[in-house]
Motif scaffolding. Structure first.
Motif, PDB file in Angstrom:
ATOM      1  N   GLY A   1       0.808  -1.213   0.000  1.00 33.11           N
ATOM      2  CA  GLY A   1       0.000   0.000   0.000  1.00 33.11           C
ATOM      3  C   GLY A   1       0.841   1.264   0.000  1.00 33.11           C
ATOM      4  O   GLY A   1       1.958   1.275   0.525  1.00 33.11           O
ATOM      5  N   ILE A   2       0.299   2.293  -0.603  1.00 31.03           N
ATOM      6  CA  ILE A   2       0.910   3.624  -0.537  1.00 31.03           C
ATOM      7  C   ILE A   2      -0.162   4.645  -0.190  1.00 31.03           C
ATOM      8  O   ILE A   2      -1.184   4.753  -0.873  1.00 31.03           O
ATOM      9  CB  ILE A   2       1.593   4.014  -1.852  1.00 31.03           C
ATOM     10  N   LEU A   3       0.073   5.365   0.890  1.00 27.40           N
ATOM     11  CA  LEU A   3      -0.736   6.533   1.236  1.00 27.40           C
ATOM     12  C   LEU A   3      -0.152   7.721   0.491  1.00 27.40           C
ATOM     13  O   LEU A   3       0.998   8.109   0.727  1.00 27.40           O
ATOM     14  CB  LEU A   3      -0.693   6.775   2.746  1.00 27.40           C
ATOM     15  N   LEU A   4      -0.923   8.280  -0.434  1.00 23.90           N
ATOM     16  CA  LEU A   4      -0.470   9.390  -1.277  1.00 23.90           C
ATOM     17  C   LEU A   4      -1.127  10.668  -0.782  1.00 23.90           C
ATOM     18  O   LEU A   4      -2.362  10.787  -0.811  1.00 23.90           O
ATOM     19  CB  LEU A   4      -0.839   9.108  -2.733  1.00 23.90           C
TER      20      LEU A   4
ATOM     21  N   CYS B   1      -4.627  11.514   7.973  1.00 23.50           N
ATOM     22  CA  CYS B   1      -3.680  10.628   7.278  1.00 23.50           C
ATOM     23  C   CYS B   1      -3.504   9.326   8.051  1.00 23.50           C
ATOM     24  O   CYS B   1      -3.426   8.245   7.446  1.00 23.50           O
ATOM     25  CB  CYS B   1      -2.339  11.328   7.098  1.00 23.50           C
ATOM     26  N   ALA B   2      -3.451   9.412   9.375  1.00 22.33           N
ATOM     27  CA  ALA B   2      -3.322   8.208  10.192  1.00 22.33           C
ATOM     28  C   ALA B   2      -4.552   7.320  10.037  1.00 22.33           C
ATOM     29  O   ALA B   2      -4.429   6.084   9.968  1.00 22.33           O
ATOM     30  CB  ALA B   2      -3.103   8.583  11.655  1.00 22.33           C
ATOM     31  N   CYS B   3      -5.733   7.922   9.961  1.00 21.92           N
ATOM     32  CA  CYS B   3      -6.964   7.145   9.749  1.00 21.92           C
ATOM     33  C   CYS B   3      -6.928   6.452   8.393  1.00 21.92           C
ATOM     34  O   CYS B   3      -7.311   5.278   8.268  1.00 21.92           O
ATOM     35  CB  CYS B   3      -8.185   8.052   9.837  1.00 21.92           C
ATOM     36  N   THR B   4      -6.470   7.173   7.371  1.00 27.21           N
ATOM     37  CA  THR B   4      -6.375   6.582   6.036  1.00 27.21           C
ATOM     38  C   THR B   4      -5.349   5.464   6.012  1.00 27.21           C
ATOM     39  O   THR B   4      -5.545   4.434   5.362  1.00 27.21           O
ATOM     40  CB  THR B   4      -6.011   7.654   5.001  1.00 27.21           C
ATOM     41  N   LEU B   5      -4.261   5.659   6.720  1.00 32.25           N
ATOM     42  CA  LEU B   5      -3.223   4.629   6.806  1.00 32.25           C
ATOM     43  C   LEU B   5      -3.785   3.353   7.427  1.00 32.25           C
ATOM     44  O   LEU B   5      -3.530   2.242   6.937  1.00 32.25           O
ATOM     45  CB  LEU B   5      -2.050   5.155   7.626  1.00 32.25           C
ATOM     46  N   SER B   6      -4.564   3.502   8.483  1.00 30.82           N
ATOM     47  CA  SER B   6      -5.164   2.330   9.134  1.00 30.82           C
ATOM     48  C   SER B   6      -6.127   1.619   8.186  1.00 30.82           C
ATOM     49  O   SER B   6      -6.157   0.385   8.118  1.00 30.82           O
ATOM     50  CB  SER B   6      -5.902   2.746  10.415  1.00 30.82           C
ATOM     51  N   ASN B   7      -6.920   2.403   7.467  1.00 30.48           N
ATOM     52  CA  ASN B   7      -7.850   1.818   6.496  1.00 30.48           C
ATOM     53  C   ASN B   7      -7.095   1.074   5.398  1.00 30.48           C
ATOM     54  O   ASN B   7      -7.477  -0.023   4.980  1.00 30.48           O
ATOM     55  CB  ASN B   7      -8.710   2.924   5.888  1.00 30.48           C
TER      56      ASN B   7
ATOM     57  N   TYR C   1       6.074  13.505   6.545  1.00 31.69           N
ATOM     58  CA  TYR C   1       7.185  13.541   7.501  1.00 31.69           C
ATOM     59  C   TYR C   1       6.662  13.510   8.936  1.00 31.69           C
ATOM     60  O   TYR C   1       7.149  12.733   9.777  1.00 31.69           O
ATOM     61  CB  TYR C   1       7.997  14.802   7.249  1.00 31.69           C
ATOM     62  N   LYS C   2       5.658  14.334   9.241  1.00 30.51           N
ATOM     63  CA  LYS C   2       5.101  14.365  10.589  1.00 30.51           C
ATOM     64  C   LYS C   2       4.412  13.050  10.929  1.00 30.51           C
ATOM     65  O   LYS C   2       4.520  12.549  12.057  1.00 30.51           O
ATOM     66  CB  LYS C   2       4.110  15.526  10.708  1.00 30.51           C
ATOM     67  N   LEU C   3       3.707  12.468   9.961  1.00 30.90           N
ATOM     68  CA  LEU C   3       3.040  11.191  10.200  1.00 30.90           C
ATOM     69  C   LEU C   3       4.045  10.101  10.519  1.00 30.90           C
ATOM     70  O   LEU C   3       3.829   9.282  11.424  1.00 30.90           O
ATOM     71  CB  LEU C   3       2.213  10.812   8.966  1.00 30.90           C
ATOM     72  N   ALA C   4       5.157  10.081   9.803  1.00 27.67           N
ATOM     73  CA  ALA C   4       6.167   9.046  10.005  1.00 27.67           C
ATOM     74  C   ALA C   4       6.762   9.088  11.401  1.00 27.67           C
ATOM     75  O   ALA C   4       7.260   8.069  11.900  1.00 27.67           O
ATOM     76  CB  ALA C   4       7.269   9.188   8.964  1.00 27.67           C
ATOM     77  N   ALA C   5       6.713  10.248  12.026  1.00 27.79           N
ATOM     78  CA  ALA C   5       7.262  10.380  13.375  1.00 27.79           C
ATOM     79  C   ALA C   5       6.293   9.898  14.452  1.00 27.79           C
ATOM     80  O   ALA C   5       6.699   9.727  15.606  1.00 27.79           O
ATOM     81  CB  ALA C   5       7.636  11.836  13.646  1.00 27.79           C
ATOM     82  N   SER C   6       5.035   9.670  14.061  1.00 26.00           N
ATOM     83  CA  SER C   6       4.031   9.315  15.067  1.00 26.00           C
ATOM     84  C   SER C   6       3.261   8.048  14.743  1.00 26.00           C
ATOM     85  O   SER C   6       2.439   7.609  15.558  1.00 26.00           O
ATOM     86  CB  SER C   6       3.032  10.472  15.234  1.00 26.00           C
ATOM     87  N   ALA C   7       3.487   7.450  13.577  1.00 27.28           N
ATOM     88  CA  ALA C   7       2.752   6.257  13.175  1.00 27.28           C
ATOM     89  C   ALA C   7       3.719   5.238  12.597  1.00 27.28           C
ATOM     90  O   ALA C   7       4.826   5.570  12.170  1.00 27.28           O
ATOM     91  CB  ALA C   7       1.673   6.617  12.144  1.00 27.28           C
ATOM     92  N   SER C   8       3.280   4.010  12.568  1.00 27.83           N
ATOM     93  CA  SER C   8       4.102   2.937  12.017  1.00 27.83           C
ATOM     94  C   SER C   8       3.937   2.896  10.496  1.00 27.83           C
ATOM     95  O   SER C   8       2.860   2.570   9.992  1.00 27.83           O
ATOM     96  CB  SER C   8       3.683   1.598  12.628  1.00 27.83           C
TER      97      SER C   8
END
Length: 236
Positions: free
Chosen positions: A29-32, A98-104, A128-135
């Motif tokens: 998957g890729i979150l764009l 973005c974190a919600c979309t990543l989980s989906n 960048y900010k998401l990568a610091a707080s999510a897997s």
């Protein structure tokens, strides 16, 4: 390729995410993450390119609280409209969306295994900010203006990360990019790529005032090599 729209639940409602599926029907998957122009023709073309390589791509509509499915034209009036929208945008809510979309994305039956994040402009900062707080498993951040002031977050990013900048970017002065380069030297998982010919948004072929064809081709080739190394598909 097949496409659809998924509804992503949020704490205060829900928003849409455009989905592109590869020919095989499954893949990493890729979150764009969108630019300030919205999920428009440039983001669509990037999504199609990535799906053609074997990725399942999700692009969330992040301005939904302000105007659902916002798209601005890639001219001077459209740029001003997009900048006004970006000024009203709640960045922290955007990271949460973005974190919600990543989980989906991770839960989709079409996604096999790992998930990366790719973002441009506003999306580069959000990635960048998401990568610091999510897997996440891989990060491509293109000319994120929030990155230089958030260098300390590098210590919280575990994923292989490529930060792409233009050396002539008027919105991110070269000395600030140099500070990012210096900080990244302490983190072997973080690479910085700078094209000294290019300015801001130089990959956006829809924006003639920003697009630099040669620099864009080189940066995209480097980026796809990075993805194929750290987020391989069966094709890769």
């Amino acid at each position: 390729m097949d496409t659809r729209i998924d509804r992503i639940p949020a704490h205060d409602g829900g928003f849409d995410a455009d989905i592109w599926l590869p020919e095989a029907g499954r893949g990493p998957g890729i979150l764009l993450i969108q630019e300030i122009w919205g999920v428009g023709p440039f983001i669509t073309k990037v999504a199609e390119d990535l799906a053609s390589l074997g990725y399942v791509v999700a692009a969330p509509d992040l301005f939904w609280r302000l105007q659902r499915h916002f798209q601005a034209a890639h001219d001077k009036d459209g740029l001003q409209e997009a900048m006004r929208m970006a000024q009203r945008f709640d960045f922290s809510q955007g990271v949460a969306d973005c974190a919600c979309t990543l989980s989906n994305l991770r839960a989709m039956p079409e996604v096999s295994g790992r998930v990366g994040v790719v973002g441009f402009c506003l999306g580069g900062s959000l990635a960048y900010k998401l990568a610091a707080s999510a897997s996440v498993d891989t990060v491509l951040s293109f000319y994120g203006s929030a990155v230089p002031d958030a260098k300390s977050l590098m210590s919280s990013i575990d994923a292989p990360t490529l930060l792409v900048f233009g050396g002539k970017d008027p919105h991110i002065p070269r000395e600030r990019i140099a500070a990012v380069e210096a900080a990244a030297q302490s983190y072997p998982n973080i690479e910085v790529y700078v094209d000294e010919r290019a300015g801001h948004a130089f990959l956006n072929h829809e924006a003639p005032d920003f697009y630099h064809p040669e620099a864009a081709a080189d940066a995209w080739r480097v980026s796809l090599d990075f993805l194929s190394t750290h987020l391989p598909t069966r094709r890769g």
